[in-house]
Design an enzyme around this catalytic site. Structure first.
Site, PDB file in Angstrom:
ATOM      1  N   LYS A  53       0.836  -1.206   0.000  1.00 30.80           N
ATOM      2  CA  LYS A  53       0.000   0.000   0.000  1.00 30.80           C
ATOM      3  C   LYS A  53       0.867   1.251   0.000  1.00 30.80           C
ATOM      4  O   LYS A  53       0.572   2.233  -0.687  1.00 30.80           O
ATOM      5  CB  LYS A  53      -0.951  -0.025   1.211  1.00 30.80           C
ATOM      6  CG  LYS A  53      -2.057  -1.063   1.044  1.00 30.80           C
ATOM      7  CD  LYS A  53      -2.825  -1.348   2.309  1.00 30.80           C
ATOM      8  CE  LYS A  53      -3.794  -2.515   2.077  1.00 30.80           C
ATOM      9  NZ  LYS A  53      -4.457  -2.995   3.291  1.00 30.80           N
ATOM     10  N   GLN A  97      -4.784  -1.692   9.348  1.00 28.50           N
ATOM     11  CA  GLN A  97      -4.589  -3.000   8.717  1.00 28.50           C
ATOM     12  C   GLN A  97      -5.210  -4.097   9.595  1.00 28.50           C
ATOM     13  O   GLN A  97      -4.882  -4.229  10.766  1.00 28.50           O
ATOM     14  CB  GLN A  97      -3.086  -3.262   8.514  1.00 28.50           C
ATOM     15  CG  GLN A  97      -2.771  -4.540   7.777  1.00 28.50           C
ATOM     16  CD  GLN A  97      -3.323  -4.555   6.343  1.00 28.50           C
ATOM     17  OE1 GLN A  97      -3.190  -3.587   5.601  1.00 28.50           O
ATOM     18  NE2 GLN A  97      -3.963  -5.646   5.965  1.00 28.50           N
ATOM     19  N   ASP A 120     -11.022   2.550   3.881  1.00 29.20           N
ATOM     20  CA  ASP A 120     -11.489   1.200   3.529  1.00 29.20           C
ATOM     21  C   ASP A 120     -13.004   1.105   3.365  1.00 29.20           C
ATOM     22  O   ASP A 120     -13.514   0.069   2.956  1.00 29.20           O
ATOM     23  CB  ASP A 120     -11.065   0.208   4.626  1.00 29.20           C
ATOM     24  CG  ASP A 120      -9.691  -0.399   4.345  1.00 29.20           C
ATOM     25  OD1 ASP A 120      -9.350  -0.578   3.162  1.00 29.20           O
ATOM     26  OD2 ASP A 120      -8.974  -0.692   5.317  1.00 29.20           O
TER      27      ASP A 120
END
Ligand code: NDP
Length: 290
Positions: A53, A97, A120
């Site tokens: 990422k 994460q 997200d």
């Protein structure tokens, strides 16, 4: 029949080129997208994903800020960090994460993220907006799948879409997106009876179960489009999807591979959300000063 390969790597590359141009334009206007990536503990897979990422961000000119926290970080400490990032003007978007170590409650942690910075699209506010057809952000993996279908001119409207898996990250939001595109959607899970039979109804079959080669060619309708989300590492280290590629690709008209399919698209969608978050932050800042 030998299926067409739906190439997510190629498409993600062109999406990233566009994002790079967009980021250059934003910077000219004084808008600097920045992504905060929080990782707790030393899970090797999580570390790999975070590194990917960060690399993606660098490629398109987005600044990334890594916060690598100790395995023993308390929920209070983690939430305090998120609260600081929520009001930090250099941070447009925040990503935690997952999975988190077991002592941390993922739901409480996600809920602490400012919904405007929810890279997200996991925050209940954003999930609610998605459900009601007015999304602020789109969840990365489902959005990546839709873009992959559309870029390959695969019509969703009116099609029988079967999604195997009902996680909050993939299955459920994907079902909502397919529905919003006028697909007729069936969602399967571990209690579904006659799974193969249900899958055989699908014009578009998406498998996100996390079970190596769960779906084989005999569960696929000839000519169907098959999207394999699963990523499973077998004991001999071989990487396989949730679909048995060798048999499925003989029956399907189009299919993704376990690598170069959904994964790169997911990563590209995260960049899109980060840019969107930077624009939202800019609009809100301007409103606050006017
Ligand atoms: P989860 O483990 O959260 O969910 C799995 C889902 O599959 C559950 O709903 C479960 O049902 C269902 N399921 C499990 N076994 C079966 C079965 N035998 N028959 C039917 N349904 C079953 O997984 P995720 O959604 O997070 O991820 C799924 C896969 O996708 C994983 O391999 C993951 O690594 C991969 N992934 C890949 C991404 C990418 O970018 N390439 C992104 C995200 C995930 P139930 O609810 O009843 O337990």
């Amino acid at each position: 029949m030998s299926a067409k390969i739906l190439n997510g790597s190629e498409l993600a590359k062109s999406i990233k080129e566009n994002i790079k141009k967009e980021v250059e334009e934003l910077k000219k206007q004084g808008i600097f997208p920045g992504l905060a990536v929080i990782i707790v503990g030393n899970d090797p897979a999580s570390r790999l994903y975070v590194d990917f990422k960060k690399k993606d961000c660098a490629e398109v000119g987005i600044e990334s800020f890594e916060f690598a926290l100790d395995e023993k970080t308390t929920e209070e400490e983690l939430i305090k960090l998120i609260q600081q990032l929520n009001i930090d003007s250099k941070i447009s978007a925040i990503l935690v994460q997952l999975p988190l170590p077991a002592h941390l409650n993922e739901e409480r942690v996600i809920n602490a993220i400012n919904p405007d910075k929810d890279a997200d699209c996991f925050h209940p506010f954003n999930v609610g907006r998605l459900m009601t057809g007015n999304p602020l952000f789109l969840p990365c993996t489902p959005a990546g799948i839709i873009e992959l279908l559309e870029a390959n001119e695969i019509e969703i409207a009116g099609k029988e879409c079967v999604v195997v898996g009902r996680s909050n990250i993939v299955g459920k939001p994907l079902a909502i997106l397919l529905l919003s595109k006028n697909g007729t959607v069936t969602v399967c899970h571990s209690k579904t009876k006659n799974l193969d039979e249900v899958c055989r109804r699908a014009d578009i079959l998406v498998v996100a179960a996390g079970k190596p080669e769960l779906i084989k060619g005999n569960a696929i309708k000839p000519g169907a489009v098959v999207i394999d989300v699963g990523v499973n590492r077998l004991e001999g280290k071989k990487l396989v999807g949730d679909v048995e590629f060798s048999t499925a690709s003989e029956v399907a008209s189009a299919i993704t591979r376990v690598t170069g399919g959904v994964g790169p698209m997911t990563r590209a969608m995260l960049l899109k959300n980060t840019v969107k978050a930077a624009e939202i932050l800019d609009i809100k800042n301007k409103k606050a000063y006017n």
